[in-house]
Design a protein around this motif. Structure first.
Motif, PDB file in Angstrom:
ATOM      1  N   TYR A   8       0.828  -1.209   0.000  1.00 53.61           N
ATOM      2  CA  TYR A   8       0.000   0.000   0.000  1.00 53.61           C
ATOM      3  C   TYR A   8       0.863   1.260   0.000  1.00 53.61           C
ATOM      4  CZ  TYR A   8      -3.294   3.569   1.501  1.00 53.61           C
ATOM      5  OH  TYR A   8      -4.036   4.722   1.580  1.00 53.61           O
ATOM      6  N   SER A 157      -3.274   0.671   6.975  1.00 53.27           N
ATOM      7  CA  SER A 157      -3.129  -0.181   5.795  1.00 53.27           C
ATOM      8  C   SER A 157      -3.036  -1.636   6.240  1.00 53.27           C
ATOM      9  CB  SER A 157      -1.868   0.202   5.024  1.00 53.27           C
ATOM     10  OG  SER A 157      -0.708  -0.199   5.747  1.00 53.27           O
ATOM     11  N   GLY A 264      -5.901  -0.108   2.215  1.00 56.74           N
ATOM     12  CA  GLY A 264      -5.619   1.020   3.094  1.00 56.74           C
ATOM     13  C   GLY A 264      -6.658   2.102   2.909  1.00 56.74           C
ATOM     14  N   TYR A 299       0.044   8.466   5.946  1.00 53.49           N
ATOM     15  CA  TYR A 299       0.483   7.841   4.701  1.00 53.49           C
ATOM     16  C   TYR A 299       0.904   8.890   3.676  1.00 53.49           C
ATOM     17  CZ  TYR A 299      -1.271   3.518   6.666  1.00 53.49           C
ATOM     18  OH  TYR A 299      -1.474   2.441   7.487  1.00 53.49           O
TER      19      TYR A 299
END
Length: 352
Positions: A8, A157, A264, A299
């Motif tokens: 991810y 994720s 995710g 992220y």
């Protein structure tokens, strides 16, 4: 090279690198997934596992700098670092695992002799908190105790969730008198304020108990997660249910559920999430400083910090050796990322 490019976070980084005109070689264990991603982005790819030194050595041949995005890093970091040190390849990763940081830090002298940069933790774990720790140290050079905390409402994720599941019964970790000390899960609860009001938080074995010591020299370090009541209670219950949590009866269904879910958070979910940080440094004569920090979703932040760190290492801006992100780039590195803000509270005066 981006190893773990089809995961991810690795895929997010690979797409962003391509959009910016970078031409990384994509790598990982799954040849089919790599072929699809590399074809989509028009990039070269190499498929190799980490089960033998020869495989890894051949896989990284000719690579100047490698960014490892394949977790759990407790499994992947050592074989790649071994190969990088032999090949003269710089190593970066996005781990947040304290044990991985400590293992890599012990190879600092080896890295200098090999002419290699070892720079783990260039993602959400631990760039924002590591920079915050060094900033606190600069504001209070006499600090002997450091507490860091954060809160985030973002979804995990698959890879992060699987790593967390693997470590579910591993207990807590703090730094005491310069030494890493295992403690019970949710060992301490305290109230912190990340900027949105006081909330209860519990100690967690975050990577900063390792990295912040290297970055600041502060001997006593605790890291807190702002957590709702249910999570605090569940964390404490895990102290006595570790045997059950690590059993196949529990691990199997949980892993299957994680793997069956989405990879995710969606882009829309990431855009809506903000991560809030709090840091406090104190000394032995009454001095105290507090800093708060806001960042984009973890992220999205990882994409930005990992690529920025890789670009600097590729340019030769970092001398060989072991570094935390703040050691390599300074405490204001995080402020170069769009959407990050940091606010200092007035320092409490120390005793004369």
């Amino acid at each position: 090279m981006i190893y773990g490019a089809t995961g991810y976070t690795g895929a997010l980084i690979s797409h962003a690198a391509s959009r910016r005109g970078m031409r990384p070689i994509l790598a990982g264990r799954n040849a089919e997934k790599l072929t699809l991603l590399a074809g989509e982005l028009g990039l070269e790819h190499r498929a190799f596992a980490l089960d033998s030194a020869a495989n890894v050595a051949d896989g990284i041949r000719g690579i100047h700098t490698l960014l490892n995005c394949a977790g759990p890093f407790s499994h992947t970091a050592q074989p790649i670092v071994d190969a990088c040190l032999k090949a003269g390849t710089n190593y970066l990763d996005i781990t947040g695992e304290a044990g991985v940081f400590e293992a890599i830090a012990m190879r600092a002298a080896e890295a200098r002799r090999a002419g290699v940069v070892l720079l783990p933790g260039v993602g959400f774990d631990v760039v924002p908190s590591d920079c915050l720790a060094m900033h606190l140290k600069q504001r209070l050079p006499t600090a002997t105790r450091l507490a860091l905390g954060f809160r985030s409402s973002g979804r995990l994720s698959r890879g992060t969730a699987l790593t967390a599941l693997e470590r579910i019964d591993s207990g807590g970790l703090i730094r005491a008198d310069g030494v890493l000390k295992p403690v019970r899960t949710a060992w301490k609860t305290r109230v912190i304020d990340c900027g949105d009001g006081p909330t209860k938080a519990i100690t967690i074995p975050w990577g900063d108990v390792a990295t912040a010591f290297h970055s600041t020299g502060i001997p006593n370090i605790e890291v807190y997660l702002a957590a709702p009541w249910g999570l605090r209670v569940g964390a404490r219950l895990s102290r006595w249910l570790g045997w059950l949590l690590r059993s196949r009866l529990v691990q199997g269904p949980l892993k299957r559920r994680i793997l069956a879910g989405p990879p995710g958070p969606t882009e829309a979910e990431r855009r809506q999430n903000r991560c809030l940080f709090w840091g406090e440094a104190t000394d032995d004569v009454g001095g105290k400083v507090v800093v708060r920090q806001q960042t984009p979703d973890g992220y999205d932040l990882t994409v930005e910090t990992a690529l920025a760190a890789a670009a600097r290492v590729l340019s030769g801006a970092v001398a060989p050796g072991f570094y935390t992100p703040a050691m390599a780039f300074g405490p204001d590195f995080i402020l170069e990322i769009a959407g990050v803000t940091r606010t200092d509270e007035l320092a409490a005066s120390s005793a004369a």
